[in-house]
Each structure stands twice: as structure tokens, then as C-alpha cells.
Motif scaffolding. Structure first.
Motif, PDB file in Angstrom:
ATOM      1  N   LEU A 170      41.935  42.524  31.106  1.00  0.00           N
ATOM      2  CA  LEU A 170      40.944  42.593  32.854  1.00  0.00           C
ATOM      3  C   LEU A 170      39.886  41.793  32.002  1.00  0.00           C
ATOM      4  CD1 LEU A 170      43.708  44.901  34.455  1.00  0.00           C
ATOM      5  CD2 LEU A 170      43.894  42.065  34.755  1.00  0.00           C
ATOM      6  N   MET A 171      38.854  42.745  31.328  1.00  0.00           N
ATOM      7  CA  MET A 171      37.573  42.781  30.629  1.00  0.00           C
ATOM      8  C   MET A 171      37.071  41.228  30.392  1.00  0.00           C
ATOM      9  SD  MET A 171      34.599  44.090  31.182  1.00  0.00           S
ATOM     10  CE  MET A 171      34.879  45.292  31.965  1.00  0.00           C
ATOM     11  N   ALA A 172      38.179  40.658  29.528  1.00  0.00           N
ATOM     12  CA  ALA A 172      37.863  39.236  29.477  1.00  0.00           C
ATOM     13  C   ALA A 172      38.042  38.600  30.294  1.00  0.00           C
ATOM     14  CB  ALA A 172      38.586  39.358  27.962  1.00  0.00           C
ATOM     15  N   GLN A 173      38.985  38.582  31.364  1.00  0.00           N
ATOM     16  CA  GLN A 173      39.167  37.485  32.600  1.00  0.00           C
ATOM     17  C   GLN A 173      37.926  37.637  33.077  1.00  0.00           C
ATOM     18  OE1 GLN A 173      42.057  35.398  32.474  1.00  0.00           O
ATOM     19  NE2 GLN A 173      40.782  35.000  34.543  1.00  0.00           N
ATOM     20  N   ALA A 174      37.782  38.864  33.947  1.00  0.00           N
ATOM     21  CA  ALA A 174      36.266  39.599  34.823  1.00  0.00           C
ATOM     22  C   ALA A 174      35.202  38.561  34.189  1.00  0.00           C
ATOM     23  CB  ALA A 174      36.219  41.040  34.887  1.00  0.00           C
ATOM     24  N   ILE A 175      35.238  38.463  32.853  1.00  0.00           N
ATOM     25  CA  ILE A 175      33.636  37.939  32.806  1.00  0.00           C
ATOM     26  C   ILE A 175      33.803  36.628  32.649  1.00  0.00           C
ATOM     27  CG2 ILE A 175      32.036  37.377  30.136  1.00  0.00           C
ATOM     28  CD1 ILE A 175      32.672  40.785  29.578  1.00  0.00           C
ATOM     29  N   ARG A 176      35.290  35.861  32.213  1.00  0.00           N
ATOM     30  CA  ARG A 176      35.389  34.441  32.379  1.00  0.00           C
ATOM     31  C   ARG A 176      35.428  33.924  34.064  1.00  0.00           C
ATOM     32  NH1 ARG A 176      39.266  33.278  27.316  1.00  0.00           N
ATOM     33  NH2 ARG A 176      38.202  35.360  25.928  1.00  0.00           N
ATOM     34  N   ASP A 177      35.773  34.868  34.709  1.00  0.00           N
ATOM     35  CA  ASP A 177      35.652  34.364  35.933  1.00  0.00           C
ATOM     36  C   ASP A 177      35.114  33.761  36.880  1.00  0.00           C
ATOM     37  OD1 ASP A 177      38.098  34.870  38.082  1.00  0.00           O
ATOM     38  OD2 ASP A 177      36.978  35.169  39.219  1.00  0.00           O
ATOM     39  N   PRO A 178      34.879  32.742  37.687  1.00  0.00           N
ATOM     40  CA  PRO A 178      33.823  32.453  38.564  1.00  0.00           C
ATOM     41  C   PRO A 178      33.231  33.035  39.430  1.00  0.00           C
ATOM     42  CG  PRO A 178      35.460  31.449  38.958  1.00  0.00           C
ATOM     43  CD  PRO A 178      36.129  31.875  38.369  1.00  0.00           C
ATOM     44  N   ASP A 179      33.674  34.711  39.908  1.00  0.00           N
ATOM     45  CA  ASP A 179      33.245  34.995  41.264  1.00  0.00           C
ATOM     46  C   ASP A 179      33.137  36.424  41.011  1.00  0.00           C
ATOM     47  OD1 ASP A 179      34.466  33.269  43.096  1.00  0.00           O
ATOM     48  OD2 ASP A 179      35.952  33.421  42.582  1.00  0.00           O
ATOM     49  N   PRO A 180      32.522  37.227  41.761  1.00  0.00           N
ATOM     50  CA  PRO A 180      32.229  38.604  41.325  1.00  0.00           C
ATOM     51  C   PRO A 180      33.492  39.737  41.512  1.00  0.00           C
ATOM     52  CG  PRO A 180      31.970  37.777  43.638  1.00  0.00           C
ATOM     53  CD  PRO A 180      31.696  36.527  43.347  1.00  0.00           C
ATOM     54  N   VAL A 181      33.322  39.825  40.498  1.00  0.00           N
ATOM     55  CA  VAL A 181      34.770  40.823  40.011  1.00  0.00           C
ATOM     56  C   VAL A 181      33.876  42.582  39.744  1.00  0.00           C
ATOM     57  CG1 VAL A 181      36.454  41.741  38.268  1.00  0.00           C
ATOM     58  CG2 VAL A 181      35.845  39.438  38.419  1.00  0.00           C
ATOM     59  N   ILE A 182      34.637  43.584  40.309  1.00  0.00           N
ATOM     60  CA  ILE A 182      34.267  44.624  40.093  1.00  0.00           C
ATOM     61  C   ILE A 182      35.654  45.310  39.573  1.00  0.00           C
ATOM     62  CG2 ILE A 182      33.957  46.603  41.920  1.00  0.00           C
ATOM     63  CD1 ILE A 182      32.183  44.506  42.179  1.00  0.00           C
ATOM     64  N   PHE A 183      34.599  46.312  38.699  1.00  0.00           N
ATOM     65  CA  PHE A 183      35.774  46.824  37.509  1.00  0.00           C
ATOM     66  C   PHE A 183      35.856  47.948  37.520  1.00  0.00           C
ATOM     67  CE2 PHE A 183      37.067  47.057  33.245  1.00  0.00           C
ATOM     68  CZ  PHE A 183      38.638  45.870  33.204  1.00  0.00           C
ATOM     69  N   PHE A 184      37.405  48.818  37.837  1.00  0.00           N
ATOM     70  CA  PHE A 184      36.874  50.265  37.938  1.00  0.00           C
ATOM     71  C   PHE A 184      37.631  50.684  37.094  1.00  0.00           C
ATOM     72  CE2 PHE A 184      36.152  48.625  42.139  1.00  0.00           C
ATOM     73  CZ  PHE A 184      35.499  50.095  42.799  1.00  0.00           C
ATOM     74  N   GLU A 185      36.801  51.806  36.185  1.00  0.00           N
ATOM     75  CA  GLU A 185      37.344  52.345  34.687  1.00  0.00           C
ATOM     76  C   GLU A 185      37.494  53.264  35.429  1.00  0.00           C
ATOM     77  OE1 GLU A 185      34.527  51.849  31.732  1.00  0.00           O
ATOM     78  OE2 GLU A 185      34.129  49.103  32.876  1.00  0.00           O
ATOM     79  N   HIS A 186      38.498  54.669  34.913  1.00  0.00           N
ATOM     80  CA  HIS A 186      38.868  55.728  35.574  1.00  0.00           C
ATOM     81  C   HIS A 186      38.582  56.662  33.861  1.00  0.00           C
ATOM     82  CE1 HIS A 186      40.769  59.636  36.847  1.00  0.00           C
ATOM     83  NE2 HIS A 186      41.407  58.382  38.360  1.00  0.00           N
ATOM     84  N   LYS A 187      37.600  57.615  34.883  1.00  0.00           N
ATOM     85  CA  LYS A 187      36.849  57.978  33.569  1.00  0.00           C
ATOM     86  C   LYS A 187      37.868  59.249  33.137  1.00  0.00           C
ATOM     87  CE  LYS A 187      33.785  59.985  36.745  1.00  0.00           C
ATOM     88  NZ  LYS A 187      34.617  59.859  37.854  1.00  0.00           N
ATOM     89  N   MET A 188      39.311  59.877  33.429  1.00  0.00           N
ATOM     90  CA  MET A 188      39.802  60.586  32.614  1.00  0.00           C
ATOM     91  C   MET A 188      41.267  60.081  31.705  1.00  0.00           C
ATOM     92  SD  MET A 188      39.661  63.486  33.870  1.00  0.00           S
ATOM     93  CE  MET A 188      41.053  64.489  33.080  1.00  0.00           C
ATOM     94  N   LEU A 189      40.973  57.972  32.071  1.00  0.00           N
ATOM     95  CA  LEU A 189      41.433  57.290  31.239  1.00  0.00           C
ATOM     96  C   LEU A 189      40.839  56.919  29.732  1.00  0.00           C
ATOM     97  CD1 LEU A 189      43.471  54.840  33.584  1.00  0.00           C
ATOM     98  CD2 LEU A 189      44.161  56.867  32.095  1.00  0.00           C
TER      99      LEU A 189
END
Length: 337
Positions: free
Chosen positions: A164-183
Motif C-alpha cells: 500500500l505504501m508503494a501504491q500510495a507513492i505512485r498514486d496521482p492524488d494525496p494519500v494519508i497513510f496511517f501506521e499503527h504504532k502497536m503494529l
């Protein structure tokens, strides 16, 4: 080739591979390097970017504690040809730069008639469980899911975190990427080679016939634990991980509910106008005839996260809370008054 790595390592690997693939990708934020290279130890709060600056010294930058400034800079950079990945550390700080996200990043393509795109990613840590108090523990993905023009990603596994991070970087639109600290220290099988996980495609992580549990982020693990405990009692649960909240894969959720006839939504965010409420309302509106029992939501209370360890443990929904909601919607026990 796959091997077992952590959620945190998967994110760092995706960033490194995308930066090698595309010279327009840049990364910056507070402690992205770690004290402007003085220590090289941090690389975000726990270290997913700590080695990036060695390979990309001109493309990984530390910033001052100025979320409004560097997220605004990311919007401008994205609109003029770069693909910035901005790190605001804890999601609780999103209020400092919300105007840049809400009124600039999300709206530029629309307001300029599609002539400009804003291919930027905002990474942020979220979630309770680490004794960080009310200013470092919130689950604010519903806040940005409400905003048209933003894509919202909440990965639950190392495999999904990388893809999903790779997809987010390649996406043409703004992406907010939430990373759970407990994971961050959970491990899973992840391919070494680059790959993407498409947005808007939920994962059925456990198949079942009696009740659908839609679980978000760290709640996926708790939902799976609940499903295993319920299986011992003869209750067969299906667990669905949306993976992205905008776009939301409504179809997979509806198909699961049509099969099971029951729905529980497990969501660490607060209940009012939250992700659980949104999914519950969509199912009630669009698949009412398929439901054979009331929809149940398992969420944090409508209160700030407590600093007290005992109260924080009560605040975060656990596997037993999910299992209890399943039993309630199946009619095995009455709902609490």
C-alpha cells in the motif's frame, strides 16, 4: 522471494524501493534522518527511515517542528513535479497542518479543472496502547476520510504496509497513510521485490458463515483472535479488512454480509461519526434485507485516550469485546443496557 520482516521494516523497504525506482520521490519530516544526521538513530519515531538518508542524502530531509510549513511545502512540491512523502509523526498533530491538507491538497485538482495533480503522501502514526496519553494516541482516520479528494490507507499487516505504501507513492492524488504504532514490530511474510496493493480492494482475511466482522488496522488482529475463540463455541466468523477507507470497498463488505446475515464493525476510533458508524450505516442502508440481527459497533469510548495504563487498557477494544458483540448480534446474549 518472501521472508519474514516487521511492519516497520516493510514501510522502510517500500520507501527505499520507490526512491530507487523514481527520482522524483522525496521524503521529509521531523527526525526523518535523526537530528540532521547528527545521530542517524531515529528516522521517524522508531526508525523506518533511519537509513534512507545514507542512500539518498539530497532527497531525505529533516524539518523543524513546523507541520504547517512542511506539509504546505509538500503540496507545492507535488503540484510542481515531485512526489513528496511527508511525515507528521503522530496523527494527533494533523490539526496543525489540516488547512494544507483539507483546503489545498484535497482540492487543487478539482479547483484547477484537472490540470494539476497532487501526488503526495502524508505518513502518520496513530493508535493507543503505548502510554502516550491523549496527545499521541488518537485514531483520526475518520477526520480525513470525510474529506473528498483524499485517499486514506490503514494497513494491518507488513505485506499490506509495503504494497500500500508503494501504491500510495505512485498514486496521482494525496494519500494519508496511517501506521499503527502497536503494529510496528509485528512480523509477516513480505516479498523482497517491489509490488503494489491496489486501493479500494478489501481483504477477506478469514472466511466464515455466521457473522461478518469488519475490522480496521490493529483491530484486525483482535478480530481474528475473537474469531478463533468463537470457533471453539461453534460460531464461524468472517473477518474483512477494508485496507483503505477512501476508497472503501463496499462490495466485498456487502457480499460478506449477504452470506452471513450479521455484522460487527471493530474500529479503534471514537464512535461518533467514526469509521464504524459509516460502515454500519452503509450496510443498514444498502443491505438491510440481508441482515438477520442488529449491527454492532466495537469502538473506543467517546472520550480522550487515558494516560493511566489501567484506563488505557480499558479504552482500547480487545478481542473479548469483539467476541461479545458477535454473540449479541447473533442473539446468544442480550446487549448491555
Amino acid at each position: 522471494m518472501t521472508r519474514s520482516i516487521s511492519y516497520m521494516e516493510a514501510i522502510g523497504e517500500a520507501l527505499a524501493q520507490e526512491m530507487r525506482r523514481d527520482p522524483t520521490v522525496v521524503a521529509f519530516g521531523e527526525d526523518s534522518i535523526g537530528g540532521m544526521g547528527a545521530s542517524g538513530k531515529l528516522g521517524n519515531a522508531w526508525g523506518p527511515t533511519k537509513e534512507l538518508h545514507r542512500e539518498f542524502p539530497d532527497r531525505v530531509l529533516d524539518t523543524p517542528i513546523t507541520e504547517a510549513a512542511f506539509v504546505g511545502a509538500a503540496v507545492g512540491a507535488a503540484a510542481t513535479g515531485l512526489r513528496p512523502v511527508a511525515d507528521i509523526l503522530f496523527t494527533d498533530f494533523i490539526g496543525v497542518c489540516f488547512d494544507q491538507i483539507l483546503n489545498q491538497a484535497a482540492k487543487l485538482r478539482f479547483m484547477l479543472g484537472g490540470t494539476v495533480s497532487v501526488p503526495m503522501v502524508v505518513r502518520t502514526l496513530w493508535g493507543a496502547g503505548m502510554r502516550r496519553g491523549a496527545h499521541h494516541s488518537q485514531a483520526l482516520y475518520p477526520l480525513v476520510t470525510h474529506v473528498p479528494g483524499l485517499k486514506v490507507v490503514v494497513p494491518a499487516t507488513p505485506f499490506d504496509a509495503k504494497g500500500l505504501m508503494a501504491q500510495a507513492i505512485r498514486d496521482p492524488d494525496p494519500v494519508i497513510f496511517f501506521e499503527h504504532k502497536m503494529l510496528y514490530w509485528t512480523r509477516g511474510e513480505v516479498p523482497e521485490e517491489p509490488y503494489t496493493v491496489p486501493f479500494g480492494q478489501a481483504a477477506v482475511v478469514r472466511e466464515g458463515a455466521d457473522c461478518t466482522i469488519v475490522a480496521i488496522g490493529a483491530m484486525v488482529q483482535r478480530a481474528l483472535q475473537a474469531a478463533e475463540s468463537l470457533a471453539a463455541a461453534g460460531i464461524d466468523c468472517e473477518v474483512v479488512d477494508p485496507r483503505t477507507l477512501s476508497p472503501l470497498d463496499e462490495g466485498t463488505i456487502y457480499r460478506s454480509v449477504e452470506k452471513t446475515g450479521h455484522l460487527v464493525v471493530a474500529d479503534e476510533s471514537n464512535p461518533r461519526c467514526g469509521a464504524a458508524a459509516d460502515i454500519a450505516a452503509l450496510v443498514a442502508q444498502n443491505r438491510w434485507a440481508a441482515l438477520r440481527g442488529p449491527v454492532r459497533m466495537v469502538t473506543a469510548p467517546h472520550a480522550p485516550t487515558a494516560y493511566s495504563p489501567l484506563l488505557e487498557d480499558l479504552y482500547v477494544p480487545d478481542a473479548e469485546a469483539v467476541a461479545a458483540a458477535v454473540r449479541q448480534t447473533l442473539g446468544a446474549v442480550p446487549a448491555a443496557g
